[in-house]
Design a protein around this motif. Sequence first.
Motif, PDB file in Angstrom:
ATOM      1  N   GLU A 146       0.803  -1.218   0.000  1.00  0.00           N
ATOM      2  CA  GLU A 146       0.000   0.000   0.000  1.00  0.00           C
ATOM      3  C   GLU A 146       0.833   1.264   0.000  1.00  0.00           C
ATOM      4  O   GLU A 146       0.416   2.284  -0.523  1.00  0.00           O
ATOM      5  CB  GLU A 146      -0.929   0.013   1.214  1.00  0.00           C
ATOM      6  CG  GLU A 146      -2.093  -0.912   1.082  1.00  0.00           C
ATOM      7  CD  GLU A 146      -3.033  -0.796   2.276  1.00  0.00           C
ATOM      8  OE1 GLU A 146      -2.598  -0.346   3.356  1.00  0.00           O
ATOM      9  OE2 GLU A 146      -4.197  -1.145   2.102  1.00  0.00           O
ATOM     10  N   LYS A 150      -0.833   4.046  -2.413  1.00  0.00           N
ATOM     11  CA  LYS A 150      -1.690   5.030  -1.765  1.00  0.00           C
ATOM     12  C   LYS A 150      -0.884   6.246  -1.341  1.00  0.00           C
ATOM     13  O   LYS A 150       0.303   6.148  -1.048  1.00  0.00           O
ATOM     14  CB  LYS A 150      -2.368   4.435  -0.521  1.00  0.00           C
ATOM     15  CG  LYS A 150      -3.430   3.428  -0.828  1.00  0.00           C
ATOM     16  CD  LYS A 150      -4.174   3.065   0.428  1.00  0.00           C
ATOM     17  CE  LYS A 150      -5.339   2.166   0.072  1.00  0.00           C
ATOM     18  NZ  LYS A 150      -6.149   1.861   1.227  1.00  0.00           N
ATOM     19  N   ASP A 154      -4.034   9.012   2.611  1.00  0.00           N
ATOM     20  CA  ASP A 154      -4.970   7.889   2.614  1.00  0.00           C
ATOM     21  C   ASP A 154      -4.419   6.697   3.391  1.00  0.00           C
ATOM     22  O   ASP A 154      -5.164   6.005   4.087  1.00  0.00           O
ATOM     23  CB  ASP A 154      -5.287   7.462   1.181  1.00  0.00           C
ATOM     24  CG  ASP A 154      -6.035   8.530   0.415  1.00  0.00           C
ATOM     25  OD1 ASP A 154      -6.699   9.379   1.062  1.00  0.00           O
ATOM     26  OD2 ASP A 154      -5.961   8.537  -0.836  1.00  0.00           O
ATOM     27  N   GLU A 158      -6.202   4.825   6.523  1.00  0.00           N
ATOM     28  CA  GLU A 158      -6.504   3.401   6.347  1.00  0.00           C
ATOM     29  C   GLU A 158      -5.832   2.567   7.443  1.00  0.00           C
ATOM     30  O   GLU A 158      -6.417   1.622   7.968  1.00  0.00           O
ATOM     31  CB  GLU A 158      -6.041   2.941   4.963  1.00  0.00           C
ATOM     32  CG  GLU A 158      -6.305   1.497   4.657  1.00  0.00           C
ATOM     33  CD  GLU A 158      -7.796   1.164   4.568  1.00  0.00           C
ATOM     34  OE1 GLU A 158      -8.139  -0.023   4.745  1.00  0.00           O
ATOM     35  OE2 GLU A 158      -8.602   2.072   4.330  1.00  0.00           O
ATOM     36  N   ARG A 161      -7.764   2.948  10.559  1.00  0.00           N
ATOM     37  CA  ARG A 161      -8.982   2.132  10.481  1.00  0.00           C
ATOM     38  C   ARG A 161      -8.679   0.671  10.787  1.00  0.00           C
ATOM     39  O   ARG A 161      -9.407   0.006  11.515  1.00  0.00           O
ATOM     40  CB  ARG A 161      -9.627   2.252   9.097  1.00  0.00           C
ATOM     41  CG  ARG A 161     -10.979   1.516   9.003  1.00  0.00           C
ATOM     42  CD  ARG A 161     -11.450   1.370   7.574  1.00  0.00           C
ATOM     43  NE  ARG A 161     -10.565   0.551   6.764  1.00  0.00           N
ATOM     44  CZ  ARG A 161     -10.481  -0.783   6.820  1.00  0.00           C
ATOM     45  NH1 ARG A 161     -11.212  -1.471   7.672  1.00  0.00           N
ATOM     46  NH2 ARG A 161      -9.659  -1.431   6.027  1.00  0.00           N
TER      47      ARG A 161
END
Length: 187
Positions: A146, A150, A154, A158, A161
């Motif tokens: 990622e 990304k 972001d 993420e 999260r």
Amino acid sequence: MRCFSVGFAVVLLIAPFVSAVDIAPAPRVKTPVADAPGSRSTPKMPMTGLAPAKPMFDACVYRYGVGTASKECQAFVDQALGMYYSYVWIEAARAAETALTYDPECAYAWLVLHRSLEKYGRGGATPKTNGLAGILGGMSFATLPEKFTKSPLDLSLETARKLMPKANHREQLLIQSRLQEKECGRT
């Protein structure tokens, strides 16, 4: 006027016999300073591209307990929040990312990094893959980590999260509210 003319004539007669080495002092030798900003010895952090934060204890009185066992992580999260609420977003991002070096599992530090990068305005660009996608081909580009696909903005949200289940209830609600703000299109 006559004094000026005599002085000028003396300078013209003496000038060819005096070399520039005799007049100019030797150049100073610069000694490198270990902690100088911009020195090559200071590594840059991957998300912000900034050097790690230096502790500024008692720079602010704001304290916000987060779910981490690391005292250093807690201190840098407090520093990041103090800088964030003082509108010094570059230092807030620097301190939040430094906190993550001490505890990468601290969900709230990821959220503070996200908010700081958003205000700082440098987290929206997707990192360059340096031709990696062209070499590997289009299909393998989807399997890159990622951090290559990304933007830091972001990626930080993420990661917060993903770490929500490990956070306490208060931090979960704060992360959830930020996720809902993003879904509604507000920034």
